[in-house]
Design a protein around this motif. Structure first.
Motif, short mmCIF file in Angstrom:
data_model
loop_
_atom_site.label_atom_id
_atom_site.label_comp_id
_atom_site.label_asym_id
_atom_site.label_seq_id
_atom_site.Cartn_x
_atom_site.Cartn_y
_atom_site.Cartn_z
N CYS A 81 0.65 -1.28 0.00
CA CYS A 81 -0.08 -0.03 0.13
C CYS A 81 0.75 1.25 0.00
CB CYS A 81 -0.96 -0.15 1.22
SG CYS A 81 -2.24 -1.39 0.95
N LEU A 82 1.45 1.48 1.20
CA LEU A 82 2.16 3.01 1.29
C LEU A 82 3.65 2.66 0.36
CD1 LEU A 82 2.12 3.70 5.03
CD2 LEU A 82 0.67 4.72 2.81
N GLU A 87 6.55 4.88 -4.19
CA GLU A 87 7.34 4.71 -5.47
C GLU A 87 6.73 5.15 -6.78
OE1 GLU A 87 9.86 1.31 -5.77
OE2 GLU A 87 8.33 0.24 -7.22
N ALA A 88 5.36 5.05 -6.92
CA ALA A 88 4.77 5.35 -8.18
C ALA A 88 4.98 6.77 -8.30
CB ALA A 88 3.36 4.87 -8.25
N TRP A 89 4.84 7.71 -7.23
CA TRP A 89 4.92 9.34 -7.04
C TRP A 89 6.35 9.44 -7.73
CZ3 TRP A 89 3.82 12.64 -2.49
CH2 TRP A 89 3.83 13.99 -2.89
N CYS A 166 9.21 1.98 4.24
CA CYS A 166 7.91 1.24 4.26
C CYS A 166 8.36 -0.14 4.10
CB CYS A 166 6.98 1.85 3.32
SG CYS A 166 6.23 3.32 3.58
N ALA A 167 9.23 -0.50 3.35
CA ALA A 167 9.52 -1.90 2.82
C ALA A 167 10.33 -2.53 3.97
CB ALA A 167 10.54 -1.91 1.62
N VAL A 168 11.08 -1.49 5.09
CA VAL A 168 11.49 -2.19 6.07
C VAL A 168 10.52 -2.74 6.93
CG1 VAL A 168 12.66 -1.65 8.09
CG2 VAL A 168 13.68 -0.82 6.18
#
Length: 300
Positions: A81-82, A87-89, A166-168
């Protein structure tokens, strides 16, 4: 085999996952030529969810160990989600290769968090390899040139760094959950949660006036190859090894992304960037090289 040693099955799973993730940066750039960023993310989540829906009975349905739902939702909220929001932004503001280079910070962030939250031991070899890999990525980043596809690279790279934070949260939480849940189950939860989270984008983003083959194929690759296969492989790998070693494979993503960016996006690599890529590969080899099985009676 001790759980802190990397088997060849886990090694191949983690390697394949990061190779697919490296290609995802290029696929995102191509997909966004025909679709808005949030629509691309919704598409990849929905495609993966359709596949998991067909396999859901084999996964045991929505059954979680008592008290695990908050952790499962937190894992999915962190990624996809986050993570994909930022990343898209970021990819609308910076080059695919530059954004991928920021991912080299993930193993260091994960190592520190895993040592604090999971009480994992920080090995000198893993730390040295991660530092070498980060130095290689820094060289690749500092010697790169911006182009018209990167209107605000500094802000874009900052957004990618937030995505890494966020990935962490995803990796550390998935490591805890992997003790009680199958890797495919965790991946399915991520896909269904991500689809639900990004569904409102259908009402707020413009739909494409024409459908182009390249962007459509890129979304299919992101949904099947990345969200379904790559996350499944990575969740398998992280269930077999410490979170720190699993995260160290992320250092390969910038190298793969830079190579593919040259082929598909016409982004160039200087000799110093090639040297930095070589250092990154060497660092990953030092940090996460598969360990050998102990022989009976042999002292180590």
């Amino acid at each position: 085999m001790s759980n802190d040693r990397l088997s060849w099955a886990a090694f191949c799973a983690l390697l394949a996952a990061t190779l697919l993730w490296g290609g995802s940066f290029i696929a995102m750039k191509i997909a966004m030529r025909g679709f808005s960023p949030l629509l691309v993310v919704f598409g990849r989540m929905a495609i993966a969810s359709i596949v998991f829906g067909a396999l859901w009975r084999r996964l045991g349905g929505f059954r979680a160990a008592k008290g695990d739902w908050p952790a499962l939702l937190f894992m999915a909220f962190c990624e996809p989600c986050l993570y994909f929001v930022f990343e898209a932004w970021a990819l609308t503001l910076t080059q695919a290769s530059q954004a991928a280079m920021i991912t080299a910070m993930l193993p260091v962030l994960t190592a520190l968090t895993a040592a604090w939250v999971l009480k994992e031991r920080l090995e000198a070899k893993s730390l040295a390899g991660s530092i070498l890999a980060v130095v290689g990525v820094v060289i690749m980043s500092l010697t790169g040139e911006a182009n018209e596809q990167a209107p605000h690279p500094v802000f874009g790279n900052l957004l990618e760094f937030v995505a890494m934070c966020c990935a962490v949260g995803y990796i550390v939480t998935a490591k805890r959950l992997a003790a009680r849940h199958k890797p495919l189950y965790l991946t399915a939860v991520q896909s269904f949660t991500g689809t639900f989270f990004f569904t409102p984008a259908l009402f707020f983003v413009p739909l494409p006036e024409t459908i182009q083959g390249g962007p459509v194929f890129a979304v299919l690759f992101l949904g099947l190859g990345v969200t379904f296969v790559a996350y499944g492989l990575y969740n398998y790998g992280v269930s077999r090894v410490p979170a720190t070693k699993a995260a160290a494979f992320i250092n390969l993503i910038p190298v793969v992304a830079c190579l593919l960016s040259r082929v598909f996006l016409d982004e160039t690599l200087s000799p110093l960037q090639w040297a930095g890529g070589g250092m990154t590969l060497a660092g990953v080899a030092v940090a996460v090289g598969p360990g050998r099985r102990r022989q009976a009676g042999r002292k180590e």
